[in-house]
Design an enzyme around this catalytic site. Structure first.
Site, PDB file in Angstrom:
ATOM      1  N   GLU A   1      53.108  44.163  39.864  1.00  0.00           N
ATOM      2  CA  GLU A   1      53.258  43.677  41.241  1.00  0.00           C
ATOM      3  C   GLU A   1      54.731  43.509  41.623  1.00  0.00           C
ATOM      4  O   GLU A   1      55.127  42.499  42.206  1.00  0.00           O
ATOM      5  CB  GLU A   1      52.472  42.370  41.428  1.00  0.00           C
ATOM      6  CG  GLU A   1      50.989  42.548  41.156  1.00  0.00           C
ATOM      7  CD  GLU A   1      50.136  41.299  41.403  1.00  0.00           C
ATOM      8  OE1 GLU A   1      50.664  40.179  41.338  1.00  0.00           O
ATOM      9  OE2 GLU A   1      48.929  41.471  41.672  1.00  0.00           O
TER      10      GLU A   1
ATOM     11  N   ARG B   1      52.404  39.267  29.480  1.00  0.00           N
ATOM     12  CA  ARG B   1      51.143  39.382  30.218  1.00  0.00           C
ATOM     13  C   ARG B   1      50.645  40.827  30.271  1.00  0.00           C
ATOM     14  O   ARG B   1      51.433  41.761  30.465  1.00  0.00           O
ATOM     15  CB  ARG B   1      51.300  38.809  31.626  1.00  0.00           C
ATOM     16  CG  ARG B   1      51.580  37.316  31.580  1.00  0.00           C
ATOM     17  CD  ARG B   1      51.719  36.712  32.951  1.00  0.00           C
ATOM     18  NE  ARG B   1      50.477  36.406  33.600  1.00  0.00           N
ATOM     19  CZ  ARG B   1      50.183  36.722  34.853  1.00  0.00           C
ATOM     20  NH1 ARG B   1      51.027  37.428  35.594  1.00  0.00           N
ATOM     21  NH2 ARG B   1      49.031  36.373  35.391  1.00  0.00           N
TER      22      ARG B   1
ATOM     23  N   ARG C   1      41.464  50.129  38.709  1.00  0.00           N
ATOM     24  CA  ARG C   1      42.306  48.993  38.299  1.00  0.00           C
ATOM     25  C   ARG C   1      41.732  48.268  37.081  1.00  0.00           C
ATOM     26  O   ARG C   1      42.476  47.767  36.243  1.00  0.00           O
ATOM     27  CB  ARG C   1      42.457  48.037  39.493  1.00  0.00           C
ATOM     28  CG  ARG C   1      43.150  46.758  39.158  1.00  0.00           C
ATOM     29  CD  ARG C   1      43.549  46.035  40.413  1.00  0.00           C
ATOM     30  NE  ARG C   1      43.883  44.647  40.111  1.00  0.00           N
ATOM     31  CZ  ARG C   1      44.243  43.752  41.014  1.00  0.00           C
ATOM     32  NH1 ARG C   1      44.299  44.095  42.298  1.00  0.00           N
ATOM     33  NH2 ARG C   1      44.534  42.516  40.679  1.00  0.00           N
TER      34      ARG C   1
ATOM     35  N   LYS D   1      44.267  38.326  31.114  1.00  0.00           N
ATOM     36  CA  LYS D   1      43.361  37.647  32.061  1.00  0.00           C
ATOM     37  C   LYS D   1      41.924  37.787  31.585  1.00  0.00           C
ATOM     38  O   LYS D   1      41.556  38.835  31.037  1.00  0.00           O
ATOM     39  CB  LYS D   1      43.497  38.241  33.461  1.00  0.00           C
ATOM     40  CG  LYS D   1      44.770  37.802  34.177  1.00  0.00           C
ATOM     41  CD  LYS D   1      44.757  38.146  35.661  1.00  0.00           C
ATOM     42  CE  LYS D   1      46.077  37.703  36.290  1.00  0.00           C
ATOM     43  NZ  LYS D   1      46.150  37.906  37.744  1.00  0.00           N
TER      44      LYS D   1
ATOM     45  N   ASP E   1      40.907  40.380  38.386  1.00  0.00           N
ATOM     46  CA  ASP E   1      41.813  39.318  38.827  1.00  0.00           C
ATOM     47  C   ASP E   1      41.096  38.007  39.131  1.00  0.00           C
ATOM     48  O   ASP E   1      40.954  37.646  40.297  1.00  0.00           O
ATOM     49  CB  ASP E   1      42.586  39.801  40.064  1.00  0.00           C
ATOM     50  CG  ASP E   1      43.851  39.002  40.297  1.00  0.00           C
ATOM     51  OD1 ASP E   1      44.109  38.068  39.519  1.00  0.00           O
ATOM     52  OD2 ASP E   1      44.584  39.327  41.253  1.00  0.00           O
TER      53      ASP E   1
ATOM     54  N   GLU F   1      43.731  34.260  29.429  1.00  0.00           N
ATOM     55  CA  GLU F   1      44.301  33.524  30.566  1.00  0.00           C
ATOM     56  C   GLU F   1      43.208  33.205  31.579  1.00  0.00           C
ATOM     57  O   GLU F   1      42.505  34.094  32.056  1.00  0.00           O
ATOM     58  CB  GLU F   1      45.414  34.375  31.207  1.00  0.00           C
ATOM     59  CG  GLU F   1      46.130  33.679  32.343  1.00  0.00           C
ATOM     60  CD  GLU F   1      47.257  34.534  32.979  1.00  0.00           C
ATOM     61  OE1 GLU F   1      47.984  35.232  32.247  1.00  0.00           O
ATOM     62  OE2 GLU F   1      47.374  34.504  34.210  1.00  0.00           O
TER      63      GLU F   1
ATOM     64  N   GLU G   1      42.392  29.945  43.153  1.00  0.00           N
ATOM     65  CA  GLU G   1      42.740  30.998  44.112  1.00  0.00           C
ATOM     66  C   GLU G   1      41.502  31.704  44.676  1.00  0.00           C
ATOM     67  O   GLU G   1      41.373  31.867  45.887  1.00  0.00           O
ATOM     68  CB  GLU G   1      43.665  32.025  43.442  1.00  0.00           C
ATOM     69  CG  GLU G   1      43.998  33.200  44.354  1.00  0.00           C
ATOM     70  CD  GLU G   1      44.957  34.197  43.725  1.00  0.00           C
ATOM     71  OE1 GLU G   1      45.317  34.043  42.544  1.00  0.00           O
ATOM     72  OE2 GLU G   1      45.339  35.149  44.441  1.00  0.00           O
TER      73      GLU G   1
HETATM   74  O1  GCW Z   1      45.842  36.818  41.345  1.00  0.00           O
HETATM   75  C1  GCW Z   1      47.094  37.383  41.556  1.00  0.00           C
HETATM   76  C2  GCW Z   1      47.756  36.483  42.535  1.00  0.00           C
HETATM   77  C3  GCW Z   1      49.256  36.537  42.503  1.00  0.00           C
HETATM   78  C4  GCW Z   1      49.715  36.338  41.059  1.00  0.00           C
HETATM   79  C5  GCW Z   1      49.115  37.440  40.206  1.00  0.00           C
HETATM   80  C6  GCW Z   1      49.462  37.288  38.737  1.00  0.00           C
HETATM   81  C7  GCW Z   1      51.687  35.215  40.299  1.00  0.00           C
HETATM   82  O2  GCW Z   1      47.272  36.775  43.820  1.00  0.00           O
HETATM   83  O3  GCW Z   1      49.735  35.529  43.344  1.00  0.00           O
HETATM   84  O4  GCW Z   1      51.119  36.311  40.955  1.00  0.00           O
HETATM   85  O5  GCW Z   1      47.719  37.404  40.301  1.00  0.00           O
HETATM   86  O6  GCW Z   1      48.598  36.861  37.993  1.00  0.00           O
HETATM   87  O7  GCW Z   1      50.570  37.591  38.341  1.00  0.00           O
END
Ligand code: GCW
Length: 672
Positions: A283, A316, A333, A357, A362, A384, A390
């Site tokens: 990102e 990460r 993805r 994660k 996500d 994680e 969120e």
């Molecule tokens: O879920 C997404 C979020 C971002 C976050 C990213 C991540 C810190 O929308 O805000 O950035 O994951 O985990 O790096």
């Protein structure tokens, strides 16, 4: 208003604070401080040994501090066997004295908070001897706190609880009392590491590593007595941004030397510094790909600098193409973390922890477990989680996540009884959910998520409902409510199933997203991401919905699992209902295991979900007058919003799918 005591209100210390307590050993100031405060408040008495040991009800002792007071020496003999270890403790009875033994001050502190949880039961004559030690060695929170206010993300990225407790408007807040209270709360649930800044590292945040290190050291000093080590998110480009070098290439000698020197300086200032957290090539954050290097090169560079000091790098695995073209059906993805990292298994230094994660996309309210966790036997892995809500209601919705995390931790990647995710990972990390809000989390009931995260990281086999029960008893002790039995029953009725309720009224059957990009992922927008670059699509059309991730006809993601699950997910007949649309694109009249069709399931769950939220609100209202007024009102206000938002979700999702499919609700309920 003063800051809410969360799960450590004075009333929860009654059993401990009304006893005669003897504390034995050096360096146990945090324990002594807790006991002293409790006794001052509840009429007990605290002594520091040596001072004779007659007339005590409780001894808290470090085992090695010989000579031990008599009850502790007796208890140590009785409880001989495996030592408690760095963080463990033994709780036993010696005659009519309760004895807590540990090898370290942190172990003793964890034991003390265990006593608080037990309350009067800790002093029962027939209390059996029990050893306690954490299942996972690191139990960590990542704060996504910015030092400067980010123009889009604000002071705390994905923060729903006000500002940061550490930083404000570009500077440290120096609110050490608040940080100390936070340290107590975290120690009470066994969290032993935090990173203090966002993984997206801006120019000001980058400098925490060098000329702003004093601010980090200050936090570390306050948290140290609570057994918490401080980590820092760093930018991979630090040698360029901070060091003035022309490159951050991990194979460049000057770059390696820069990291070695900088890291040594960090340890000169903070001797027990935990290490670095890195989001690289993700990102927009810089990473080794810019230099044609692999993520093993990148992670090992930092690991090498940290190794002489005993530090670790949390690297990460959240690396994916965030400039995808929705027209391209071959890129998925969900595949990305596995495709990037599994080939590197065995290449990462032993002080690299790959932070994965929990799901492949996500932090959605429902995703399969990341297949990376089952595919890197030669790598240290952390799972994680996202405590900050969120994608689960942003601390405006009640959504107790304990049951979800417990499912994830108990998932058996090889379908054999022995090995669960909790056995595979060495650590659990979560994105924190606190801010400078007086209730810490915006929503007072969101405190339960932070509590549950710590407790499940300590012991992943705990029953999440029992954990909630602990949290309720501590947070709402009898003296603080008009009717604790009723409060407890109501909170269970509201919270136990609240994650599934949230799932019911949001994106169906594991398909995920459908959140509003413009409102920072809050509320529904079914096609909000459908034609975007982010790779989170649902592919709904007039005939059906879902993502084909099979090997046979889809992206092949299902094949990233060990054979058993690969087959289950590949098969339309076997795939669990709750993940159906994550793995398959199906027609609306596809019949689920539940017997319902997909379209009818969508309607039913959305109507039910809203009805359940209305019931939650009703139940809460019945507690009027029984609780602290400010807390009562805060929750009431948020439940109003939850009802509004859930209704919006229901109506948009139902209408969307009715318009696409043309299939009416079998029960004729209103669809707009
Ligand atoms: O879920 C997404 C979020 C971002 C976050 C990213 C991540 C810190 O929308 O805000 O950035 O994951 O985990 O790096």
């Amino acid at each position: 208003m003063s800051v809410h005591a969360a799960w450590l209100p004075a009333e929860s210390f009654v059993a401990l604070g009304s006893r005669r307590v003897l504390v034995h050993g050096d360096g146990v100031d945090a324990v002594l401080d807790e006991v002293t405060r409790a006794c001052a408040r509840h009429g007990g008495r605290v002594r520091r040994s040596p001072c004779g040991d007659a007339d005590v009800d409780l001894v808290l002792a470090l085992r090695q501090a010989v000579p031990l007071p008599v009850p502790a020496a007796q208890a140590a003999r009785q409880a001989a066997g495996e030592p408690p270890g760095d963080e463990g403790f033994v709780l036993t009875r010696s005659g009519d004295v309760t004895v807590l033994l540990a090898d370290t001050p942190t172990g003793l502190l964890y034991g003390l908070f265990h006593l608080v949880r037990l309350g009067a039961a800790a002093f029962a004559a027939d209390r059996p001897t029990r050893r306690h030690r954490p299942a996972l060695r690191r139990r960590m929170l990542d704060h996504w706190d910015n030092v400067s206010v980010h123009p889009v993300m604000g002071q705390v990225e994905r923060g729903y609880a006000g500002g940061s407790i550490f930083w404000r408007d570009g500077a440290a807040r120096h609110d050490l009392a608040r940080i100390r209270e936070y340290g107590r709360l975290l120690a009470a649930v066994g969290i032993n590491a935090i990173s203090v800044n966002n993984v997206n590292v801006g120019p000001v945040e980058a400098r925490l590593l060098t000329d702003r290190l004093d601010d980090v050291a200050e936090i570390a000093d306050v948290l140290r007595p609570y057994g918490i080590r401080v980590h820092l998110s760093v930018t991979f480009a630090a040698p360029v941004v901070l060091g003035g070098l022309s490159s951050a290439d991990p194979r460049d000698e000057q770059v390696r030397a820069w990291w070695a020197t900088t890291t040594r300086q960090v340890y000169e200032r903070i001797g027990d510094f935990g290490g670095y957290v890195v989001k690289a090539d993700s990102e927009g954050q810089p990473g080794p790909f810019s230099y044609g290097r692999s993520h093993a090169d990148g992670a090992n560079l930092l690991a090498e600098a940290l190794a002489p000091h005993g530090g670790v790098v949390h690297w990460r695995a959240f690396v994916y193409n965030h400039h995808q073209d929705w027209r391209d059906r071959s890129t998925d993805r969900a595949r990305a973390a596995y495709d990037h990292f599994v080939p590197l298994d065995g290449d990462l230094r032993t002080n690299v922890v790959l932070q994965v994660k929990h799901g492949p996309v996500d932090f959605q309210p429902r995703e399969p477990v990341s297949p990376v966790l089952a595919a890197m036997p030669a790598t240290r892995l952390a799972m994680e989680l996202q405590v900050t809500q969120e994608y689960t209601g942003q601390q405006r919705h009640v959504c107790y996540l304990g049951p979800w995390w417990s499912e994830l931790l108990g998932f058996r990647p090889w379908q054999t009884p022995e090995r669960t995710v909790a056995d595979v990972v060495t650590e659990l990390v979560a994105v924190a959910n606190v801010g400078d809000d007086p209730f810490w989390c915006g929503h007072p009931l969101a405190q339960a998520n932070l509590y549950a995260f710590g407790r499940l990281a300590w012991d992943p086999r705990l029953d999440p409902t029992a954990v909630l029960d602990e949290w309720i008893d501590l947070t709402f002790p009898p003296g603080s409510t008009g009717d604790s039995g009723r409060v407890r029953a109501t909170l269970h009725a509201i919270m136990d199933d609240s994650w599934r309720t949230y799932e019911r009224y949001t994106a169906p059957l594991g398909v995920g997203f459908m959140v509003d990009p413009l409102r920072h992922h809050y509320g529904p927008n079914v096609d909000g991401y459908e034609y975007s670059r982010w790779g989170t699509y649902h592919f709904a059309d007039r005939d059906g919905v879902g993502v084909d991730r099979t090997r046979a006809t889809g992206t092949g993601y299902a094949g990233q699992y060990p054979p058993g699950w690969a087959q289950v997910y590949e098969s339309l007949a076997d795939c669990p209902d709750e993940l159906l649309l994550f793995f398959h694109h199906v027609p609306y009249d596809h019949v689920l295991h539940s017997g319902s069709t997909v379209i009818q399931h969508i309607y039913d769950t959305h109507f039910t979900g809203v009805a359940q939220v209305e019931t939650m609100r009703e139940r809460w209202r019945q507690l009027a007058g029984l609780l602290d007024q400010a807390l009562f009102e805060r929750v009431a206000e948020r439940l109003d919003e939850q009802v509004r938002s859930a209704t919006e979700w229901r109506d948009q999702i139902n209408t969307y799918f009715f318009r696409k499919s043309g299939v009416p609700d079998a029960h004729g309920r209103p669809i707009h």
